[in-house]
Enzyme design. Structure first.
Site, PDB file in Angstrom:
ATOM      1  N   CYS A   9       0.884  -1.170   0.000  1.00 17.39           N
ATOM      2  CA  CYS A   9       0.000   0.000   0.000  1.00 17.39           C
ATOM      3  C   CYS A   9       0.921   1.220   0.000  1.00 17.39           C
ATOM      4  O   CYS A   9       2.058   1.129  -0.451  1.00 17.39           O
ATOM      5  CB  CYS A   9      -0.986  -0.023   1.170  1.00 17.39           C
ATOM      6  SG  CYS A   9      -0.260   0.202   2.806  1.00 17.39           S
ATOM      7  N   ARG A  15      -3.369  -0.550   5.709  1.00 21.05           N
ATOM      8  CA  ARG A  15      -3.944  -1.587   4.863  1.00 21.05           C
ATOM      9  C   ARG A  15      -3.041  -2.797   4.650  1.00 21.05           C
ATOM     10  O   ARG A  15      -3.461  -3.938   4.887  1.00 21.05           O
ATOM     11  CB  ARG A  15      -4.341  -1.000   3.506  1.00 21.05           C
ATOM     12  CG  ARG A  15      -5.446   0.026   3.605  1.00 21.05           C
ATOM     13  CD  ARG A  15      -5.727   0.703   2.292  1.00 21.05           C
ATOM     14  NE  ARG A  15      -4.621   1.604   1.936  1.00 21.05           N
ATOM     15  CZ  ARG A  15      -4.540   2.259   0.789  1.00 21.05           C
ATOM     16  NH1 ARG A  15      -5.489   2.107  -0.127  1.00 21.05           N
ATOM     17  NH2 ARG A  15      -3.533   3.069   0.548  1.00 21.05           N
ATOM     18  N   ASP A 117      -7.756   4.201   1.338  1.00 15.82           N
ATOM     19  CA  ASP A 117      -6.866   4.437   2.470  1.00 15.82           C
ATOM     20  C   ASP A 117      -7.660   5.040   3.632  1.00 15.82           C
ATOM     21  O   ASP A 117      -8.230   6.116   3.503  1.00 15.82           O
ATOM     22  CB  ASP A 117      -5.753   5.395   2.052  1.00 15.82           C
ATOM     23  CG  ASP A 117      -4.626   5.468   3.061  1.00 15.82           C
ATOM     24  OD1 ASP A 117      -4.769   4.916   4.179  1.00 15.82           O
ATOM     25  OD2 ASP A 117      -3.593   6.075   2.733  1.00 15.82           O
TER      26      ASP A 117
END
Length: 144
Positions: A9, A15, A117
């Protein structure tokens, strides 16, 4: 069979480490290494508190995680690279073009959606994103 999975990510504090630790829990009896890294990692930082709480609620301790910067060698060494967003796939492909054939979205087997996000967002956003990550992880289990 995949022996080394890399999840990516941006910051490597929300994440990708969430997916990493979920994969580790679900594949704990398999001989598969799972790691994560960030395209613009907050190197050395622990997981975001909200992301860590989502894992703790599932009995997963991620206190040892520290963010790592994605490097070309990581992409080359991995058998499978899973990204949260299409933009991450493009960035990783530019970093190591030879790894392009093993780059996929975490959500490939579901809607092939980007996973947004949640950084600096509400706990409710983290819950929603965590559920998306967990569904993505679960969808890959049949292929590992």
């Amino acid at each position: 069979m995949f022996k080394h999975i890399l999840v990516i990510c941006v910051g490597n504090i929300c994440r990708s480490p969430s997916a990493e630790f979920l994969f580790r829990q679900k594949l704990k009896h398999c001989d598969i290494q799972i790691h994560s890294a960030g395209l613009k990692a907050m190197v050395g930082h622990p997981m975001d508190d909200n992301a860590m709480r989502m894992l703790e609620a599932r009995g997963i301790d991620a206190a040892t995680h520290r963010a790592r910067q994605l490097e070309p060698g990581m992409l080359r060494e991995a058998d499978l690279v899973l990204a949260m967003e299409r933009e991450h796939l493009s960035a990783a492909s530019r970093l190591a073009p030879e790894a392009s054939g093993k780059l996929f979205l975490l959500d490939k087997w579901r809607d092939a959606s980007d996973i947004p996000d949640p950084y600096r967002r509400s706990p409710q956003v983290f819950e929603h994103v965590h559920a998306m990550i967990e569904r993505g992880v679960d969808s890959w289990l049949n292929y590992l």
